[in-house]
Design a protein around this motif. Structure first.
Motif, PDB file in Angstrom:
ATOM      1  N   THR A  49       0.854  -1.192   0.000  1.00 24.76           N
ATOM      2  CA  THR A  49       0.000   0.000   0.000  1.00 24.76           C
ATOM      3  C   THR A  49       0.885   1.235   0.000  1.00 24.76           C
ATOM      4  O   THR A  49       1.751   1.385   0.879  1.00 24.76           O
ATOM      5  CB  THR A  49      -0.927   0.022   1.217  1.00 24.76           C
ATOM      6  N   ALA A  50       0.677   2.101  -0.991  1.00 26.00           N
ATOM      7  CA  ALA A  50       1.457   3.335  -1.107  1.00 26.00           C
ATOM      8  C   ALA A  50       0.598   4.516  -0.691  1.00 26.00           C
ATOM      9  O   ALA A  50      -0.546   4.661  -1.142  1.00 26.00           O
ATOM     10  CB  ALA A  50       1.938   3.519  -2.534  1.00 26.00           C
ATOM     11  N   THR A  51       1.152   5.370   0.172  1.00 25.16           N
ATOM     12  CA  THR A  51       0.470   6.602   0.583  1.00 25.16           C
ATOM     13  C   THR A  51       1.454   7.761   0.490  1.00 25.16           C
ATOM     14  O   THR A  51       2.666   7.594   0.640  1.00 25.16           O
ATOM     15  CB  THR A  51      -0.068   6.505   2.015  1.00 25.16           C
ATOM     16  N   SER A  52       0.900   8.959   0.247  1.00 23.59           N
ATOM     17  CA  SER A  52       1.725  10.156   0.121  1.00 23.59           C
ATOM     18  C   SER A  52       0.821  11.367   0.163  1.00 23.59           C
ATOM     19  O   SER A  52      -0.358  11.294  -0.218  1.00 23.59           O
ATOM     20  CB  SER A  52       2.513  10.139  -1.199  1.00 23.59           C
ATOM     21  N   ILE A  53       1.371  12.498   0.581  1.00 21.45           N
ATOM     22  CA  ILE A  53       0.598  13.730   0.516  1.00 21.45           C
ATOM     23  C   ILE A  53       0.382  14.149  -0.938  1.00 21.45           C
ATOM     24  O   ILE A  53      -0.464  15.000  -1.227  1.00 21.45           O
ATOM     25  CB  ILE A  53       1.292  14.865   1.292  1.00 21.45           C
ATOM     26  N   SER A  54       1.123  13.536  -1.873  1.00 18.19           N
ATOM     27  CA  SER A  54       0.961  13.848  -3.293  1.00 18.19           C
ATOM     28  C   SER A  54      -0.107  12.998  -3.965  1.00 18.19           C
ATOM     29  O   SER A  54      -0.472  13.264  -5.113  1.00 18.19           O
ATOM     30  CB  SER A  54       2.294  13.645  -4.026  1.00 18.19           C
ATOM     31  N   LEU A  55      -0.604  11.967  -3.267  1.00 15.47           N
ATOM     32  CA  LEU A  55      -1.510  10.990  -3.857  1.00 15.47           C
ATOM     33  C   LEU A  55      -2.883  11.101  -3.223  1.00 15.47           C
ATOM     34  O   LEU A  55      -3.023  11.106  -2.002  1.00 15.47           O
ATOM     35  CB  LEU A  55      -0.954   9.573  -3.648  1.00 15.47           C
ATOM     36  N   ILE A  56      -3.907  11.194  -4.077  1.00 19.59           N
ATOM     37  CA  ILE A  56      -5.268  11.158  -3.571  1.00 19.59           C
ATOM     38  C   ILE A  56      -5.578   9.733  -3.118  1.00 19.59           C
ATOM     39  O   ILE A  56      -5.492   8.787  -3.901  1.00 19.59           O
ATOM     40  CB  ILE A  56      -6.278  11.591  -4.655  1.00 19.59           C
ATOM     41  N   GLY A  57      -5.915   9.572  -1.843  1.00 21.62           N
ATOM     42  CA  GLY A  57      -6.208   8.243  -1.314  1.00 21.62           C
ATOM     43  C   GLY A  57      -4.949   7.405  -1.199  1.00 21.62           C
ATOM     44  O   GLY A  57      -3.859   7.911  -0.914  1.00 21.62           O
ATOM     45  N   ALA A  58      -5.093   6.097  -1.421  1.00 17.35           N
ATOM     46  CA  ALA A  58      -3.972   5.166  -1.347  1.00 17.35           C
ATOM     47  C   ALA A  58      -3.962   4.320  -2.609  1.00 17.35           C
ATOM     48  O   ALA A  58      -4.957   4.195  -3.317  1.00 17.35           O
ATOM     49  CB  ALA A  58      -4.085   4.277  -0.108  1.00 17.35           C
ATOM     50  N   ARG A  59      -2.820   3.705  -2.894  1.00 19.91           N
ATOM     51  CA  ARG A  59      -2.686   2.838  -4.062  1.00 19.91           C
ATOM     52  C   ARG A  59      -2.161   1.489  -3.604  1.00 19.91           C
ATOM     53  O   ARG A  59      -1.223   1.407  -2.806  1.00 19.91           O
ATOM     54  CB  ARG A  59      -1.713   3.462  -5.058  1.00 19.91           C
ATOM     55  N   ASN A  60      -2.771   0.416  -4.118  1.00 24.43           N
ATOM     56  CA  ASN A  60      -2.412  -0.939  -3.701  1.00 24.43           C
ATOM     57  C   ASN A  60      -1.853  -1.738  -4.868  1.00 24.43           C
ATOM     58  O   ASN A  60      -2.209  -1.521  -6.034  1.00 24.43           O
ATOM     59  CB  ASN A  60      -3.630  -1.672  -3.137  1.00 24.43           C
ATOM     60  N   ALA A  61      -1.004  -2.695  -4.529  1.00 20.15           N
ATOM     61  CA  ALA A  61      -0.496  -3.668  -5.491  1.00 20.15           C
ATOM     62  C   ALA A  61      -0.250  -4.966  -4.749  1.00 20.15           C
ATOM     63  O   ALA A  61      -0.129  -4.998  -3.512  1.00 20.15           O
ATOM     64  CB  ALA A  61       0.787  -3.170  -6.156  1.00 20.15           C
ATOM     65  N   THR A  62      -0.160  -6.065  -5.503  1.00 16.12           N
ATOM     66  CA  THR A  62       0.078  -7.387  -4.919  1.00 16.12           C
ATOM     67  C   THR A  62       1.220  -8.056  -5.661  1.00 16.12           C
ATOM     68  O   THR A  62       1.297  -7.996  -6.898  1.00 16.12           O
ATOM     69  CB  THR A  62      -1.185  -8.263  -5.018  1.00 16.12           C
ATOM     70  N   THR A  63       2.125  -8.698  -4.926  1.00 10.32           N
ATOM     71  CA  THR A  63       3.251  -9.360  -5.572  1.00 10.32           C
ATOM     72  C   THR A  63       2.780 -10.590  -6.341  1.00 10.32           C
ATOM     73  O   THR A  63       1.839 -11.292  -5.943  1.00 10.32           O
ATOM     74  CB  THR A  63       4.311  -9.786  -4.541  1.00 10.32           C
ATOM     75  N   ASN A  64       3.455 -10.867  -7.461  1.00  9.82           N
ATOM     76  CA  ASN A  64       3.135 -12.045  -8.261  1.00  9.82           C
ATOM     77  C   ASN A  64       3.919 -13.252  -7.744  1.00  9.82           C
ATOM     78  O   ASN A  64       4.552 -13.204  -6.676  1.00  9.82           O
ATOM     79  CB  ASN A  64       3.401 -11.783  -9.739  1.00  9.82           C
ATOM     80  N   GLU A  65       3.908 -14.319  -8.541  1.00  6.83           N
ATOM     81  CA  GLU A  65       4.551 -15.559  -8.085  1.00  6.83           C
ATOM     82  C   GLU A  65       6.055 -15.411  -7.925  1.00  6.83           C
ATOM     83  O   GLU A  65       6.710 -16.198  -7.231  1.00  6.83           O
ATOM     84  CB  GLU A  65       4.247 -16.705  -9.059  1.00  6.83           C
ATOM     85  N   ASP A  66       6.642 -14.407  -8.578  1.00  9.28           N
ATOM     86  CA  ASP A  66       8.072 -14.162  -8.432  1.00  9.28           C
ATOM     87  C   ASP A  66       8.368 -13.134  -7.348  1.00  9.28           C
ATOM     88  O   ASP A  66       9.520 -12.706  -7.191  1.00  9.28           O
ATOM     89  CB  ASP A  66       8.663 -13.670  -9.761  1.00  9.28           C
TER      90      ASP A  66
END
Length: 956
Positions: A49-66
């Motif tokens: 989960t990425a958060t920043s004062i530059s980002l509206i809300g939060a951004r999520n990602a999930t790692t793949n099999e590697d």
């Protein structure tokens, strides 16, 4: 323009309807990385989960099999990353920096939770000092540095800090000591593309920076000197990419007043163009940003006012040989009033879809232009501008592997220039020896320039025999320029009714008997009014694959093309560049030699094309533009002229029998030279090709520590197929001329450079950038308009100029190059070529709210030339000693800033800042009289003297 704008609006509406949320602006970077356990085994399924004062809300990602993850299209700024996986202790990385167009790499290792559940917080302090993914050469200046390093508050001026960039502190086009556009990789002022929030803002006619951007609105500037990725195009030099601020979840802002005056400046050093002046320069500005709806809708707005008042003292003009006073320039005033308003709205529809709308409104009135030049009050002028820029940017993450981007924009510019005398009757008079203008301004000049762009591109990440980052884009652009010029001097037309009745002007030289005697006429011009309307449009397409067959090797292979249709005022196509004529292959490779991001080798090759300006089409207008007749003086000279009364001289000046071809024939039918559609029509070669540049790069980057990096690179490029109008005899044995706009082999540019960089941030509060560049820019023509000597009012164009106007055995063509005669001394060092440069910039956020910034630049001196006289043009267009065989003295600039901040509570602050320019008051010459006259070699202009600027601000 109406039909084009309606079509643009319809296309935009249809695309928005059918694409829904698939719109994006190139104002972002990415975070990529890998998550493993303590045994170095990849961990799939980790939520980041990425958060920043530059980002509206939060951004999520999930790692793949590697164990790999990607967080794309992140606004530039500093981020916190949270890693979470059931059974493992939560991990948090703080201070992860995202830069424009860069993949920031974050590698994480998770521990089994067992009985310990507390989160692990790591101050990662990840700043991407090296880019191991691409061979693009770029530097970055963020808002913190912009606020600290002394500059003139324009992104144009900020480019001067980059290695190899010349022509900013010294305007190589007009010889003045500032306000030049950057020359990147030897391509001059016309070689660059300027992007704001992902779309070009370059002026379609002059190739300048377009509508000024409010400086307070800049979030980060990316200066791309070598953009090998095919997504970068329509430039032979560099690309300056600016991203604007978006506001935030908390209200914040600034109210400030910036002030500078002659009382805070040293006197200007002695030179021919030096002037004693009193001035005040005030810039009140404010900006505010915040939420309209938290985590959903943000705004940012900025306004700046410019109020500049200048009074220039009377000036005596002396003859350089005798030091006798030969003329007087009366005192005068110059007023500059400008308004710049910026607004941006950013809406998050959902975490994967964000749209932004932005716009700039700008207007200015600059009265009394020429008071600091050699213009008498009746020859000064006023410039008026009204400009509008609009943008829509939308970004969408369709899936974990696909991102779609869309951007569209429009620009409208109205620019007018008119004489302060307000009377079209008198003509402009010019003394070629002294450079003094009097009697009237030259003309009334009205310009309209519009531009519209639409771009759609997609990025897809694929795992197949390694990892692929596939990117493709398609775009459409349309631009037009319209210009009308009404010359003054209607009451001084010697030959009315000869179709050249649009205005006149006269040129003089100092009396050969005694320079204090009355100046003697030398040339008379009669013009036709100019009415030009041209447009250009085309499609752009690119596709590229950044392929990583192994973790430490990245290969980018791509291609781009840009079509162009150029039309005249009658909607006739003058030239058309098809896709197959502008195929631009690009290939780069980056190798992480030690697989630890510490030793990076890079190699790159690219072919670069640029679209032509609308100015090239002006020569194909149905009424030939820039049409004039020029006559040589055949009347009394020397003592005879001087002993006449003023009334007698005026009568002789306006006697048509005293003007002719310079060979004994006088009168209306015997001009020395005529330029018109009848006398020398221009033909566009049907096989005309777009100019191109081939560039090759080798680079090695060494990451010394996490905070220091050193780089060394070699660049070599060759620009060919440059366009010129070339003169031929129409038939063997005939004296009838034929002028063809074609690709001429003799017209070319070559460049090389060797650059070394060392930069870093020793602590969180200290950052510096140091570079050395050894370079050589050679060619027959600079990539910009070139005056016939710095004291001249006209010169040679970038696409169509006087180079190539030589007809064999024609008395007026000597030294101008020609099909049979080669470049005749035109090939050599270009006016923005500098052999050696050292540049440094840095800042320190010291204790007690003190911030110190500084920049230092030294160069070994610009190249310059003796300009020989061309009889046919009546000005200094030739290079009798060869181009660029002289070198100005070495020069250095040292600027500094000091700021003290006082804080109140959690969010309020007062600041006092001093910017000191030319700290040591160095006064080295930056321009000389280069015309081959008695003034040759005299210092024309020196560095701007030391000055202090104070800024008082209130932040909240």
């Amino acid at each position: 323009m109406g039909n084009k704008f309606r079509m643009f609006s319809l296309c935009l509406f249809v695309l928005l309807v059918f694409l829904g949320s698939q719109v994006f602006a190139a104002e972002t970077g990415s975070i990529i990385g890998k998550v493993v356990d303590k045994t170095e085994m990849p961990l799939p399924g980790v939520t980041i989960t990425a958060t920043s004062i530059s980002l509206i809300g939060a951004r999520n990602a999930t790692t793949n099999e590697d164990g790999r993850f990607r967080l794309p299209i992140l606004p530039v700024g500093v981020y916190t990353l949270a890693f979470d996986l059931t059974g493992y202790r939560p991990l948090k990385f703080e201070k992860v920096t995202v830069k424009l167009g860069v993949d920031t790499v974050a590698e994480a290792s998770l521990e089994l939770s067992e009985e310990i559940k507390e989160e692990i917080v790591v101050v990662a302090d990840i700043v991407p000092l090296v880019d191991s993914k691409t061979a693009n050469v770029a530097t970055y200046v963020d808002s913190k540095q912009l606020d600290t390093i002394p500059s003139d508050r324009s992104f144009r001026d900020v480019t001067k800090f980059d290695p190899g960039i010349t022509g900013v502190r010294f305007n190589s086009g007009d010889g003045t000591a500032g306000d030049g556009l950057p020359s990147i990789r030897g391509e001059g002022e016309y070689g660059n593309n300027y992007l704001i929030d992902g779309l070009s803002v370059r002026d379609p006619k002059t190739y300048g920076t377009g509508t000024p951007l409010n400086f307070s609105a800049i979030d980060e500037i990316q200066i791309i000197s070598d953009g090998f990725n095919p997504e970068y195009g329509q430039a032979l030099g560099g690309t300056i990419n600016v991203v604007t601020k978006s506001g935030g979840n908390n209200f914040s802002g600034e109210v400030a007043w910036q002030y500078k005056s002659d009382a805070m400046s040293q006197d200007e050093a002695d030179a021919l163009w030096s002037t004693e002046k009193e001035y005040t320069d005030s810039h009140p500005y404010l900006n505010i940003g915040g939420p309209i709806i938290k985590d959903r809708l943000w705004f940012f707005t900025a306004y700046e006012k410019t109020m500049y008042d200048e009074t220039v003292a009377a000036k005596s003009v002396t003859d350089p040989e005798t030091n006798q006073i030969v003329d007087e320039i009366a005192s005068g005033g110059n007023e500059d009033d400008r308004n710049n308003f910026f607004l941006k709205l950013s809406l998050q529809i959902n975490p994967n879809n964000i749209v932004s709308l932005s716009g700039t409104m700008y207007n200015s009135e600059i009265a009394g232009q020429g008071t600091d030049e050699l213009r008498k009050p009746d020859a000064r002028h006023t410039q008026l501008t009204d400009q509008l820029r609009l943008r829509v940017n939308y970004k969408s993450i369709l899936t974990d592997t696909t991102v779609l981007e869309f951007k569209a924009g429009m620009i409208q510019r109205d620019l007018d220039d008119q004489g302060d005398l307000g009377n079209r009757g008198p003509a402009e008079y010019t003394n070629q020896d002294t450079g003094v203008y009097w009697h009237n301004y030259d003309n009334l000049d009205n310009n309209e320039r519009d531009r519209q762009d639409v771009l759609l591109q997609a990025t897809h990440y694929l795992e197949a025999g390694g990892s692929h980052e596939l990117k493709a884009g398609v775009g459409y652009y349309w631009a037009n320029s319209a210009r009308t010029i009404e010359f003054n001097g209607l009451d001084e037309d010697l030959y009315p009714g000869d179709t050249f009745d649009g205005g006149t002007r006269y040129q003089f030289v100092n009396n050969e008997i005694d320079p204090t005697y009355a100046a003697v006429p030398t040339l008379y011009y009669e013009h036709r009014s100019i009415d030009i309307a041209n447009e250009t449009s085309g499609m752009s397409f690119f596709i590229q694959d950044t392929y990583s067959p192994m973790e430490n090797l990245n290969i980018m292979l791509g291609v781009r093309f840009d079509t162009q249709d150029v039309q005249n005022n009658d909607k006739q196509t003058l030239l058309y560049f098809s896709a197959d004529e502008s195929i631009s292959p690009r290939l780069t490779a980056t190798w992480d030699i030690t697989s630890d991001s510490k030793n990076i080798a890079k190699i790159g090759y690219g072919r670069f094309f640029d679209i032509t300006s609308t100015g090239l089409a002006s020569w194909g207008n149905t009424a030939s533009p820039y049409a004039y007749r020029m006559y040589a003086w055949a009347g009394p000279t020397g003592d005879e002229w001087n002993n006449m009364s003023e009334e007698e001289r005026d009568a002789a000046l306006h006697n048509g029998d005293n003007w002719g071809d310079g060979r004994g024939n006088t009168g209306a039918d015997h001009p020395r030279r005529e330029q018109s559609g009848e006398s020398n029509p221009l033909y566009y070669d049907p096989d005309l090709r777009p100019p191109y540049k081939d560039e090759f790069l080798v680079e090695y980057d060494r990451k010394l520590t996490e905070r220091y990096v050193a780089k060394i690179r070699y660049i070599n490029s060759h620009t060919r197929d440059l366009i010129e109008d070339v003169a031929y005899w129409k038939e063997p044995g005939s004296l009838e001329q034929l002028w063809v706009i074609e690709n001429w082999d003799e017209k070319k540019r070559d460049y090389y450079s060797l650059e070394v960089e060392f930069n870093g941030h020793p602590t969180d509060n200290i950052s510096f950038y140091l570079s050395y560049c050894n370079s050589e820019a050679k060619g027959t023509n600079p990539g910009q308009f070139e005056l016939a000597g710095f004291q001249s009012q006209w010169g040679s164009g970038n696409d169509v100029g006087v180079f190539g106007d030589h007809l064999p055995h024609m008395w007026w063509g000597e030294g101008l190059g020609g099909p049979k005669d080669g470049n005749e001394g035109w090939y050599g060092y270009l006016p923005y070529s500098v052999d050696h440069q050292i540049k440094f910039r840095g800042f320190w956020r010291a204790p007690y709210g003190i911030t110190i910034g500084t920049s230092l630049e030294w160069n070994s001196g610009y190249h310059w030339s003796r300009r020989g006289y061309s009889d046919g043009y009546g000005d200094y267009f030739t290079f009798p000693d060869g181009r660029g065989n002289r070198e100005m003295p070495s020069i250095y600039y040292w600027d500094a800033s000091l700021e003290k901040a006082f804080t109140f509570g959690d969010r309020y602050g007062l600041g006092i800042k001093l910017d000191i320019f030319n700290l040591t008051n160095s006064d080295t010459a930056v321009a000389y009289v280069n015309q081959d006259t008695d003034n040759f070699g005299k210092t024309l202009e020196v560095q701007e003297p030391m000055s202090v600027r104070i800024t008082a601000s209130f932040t909240f």
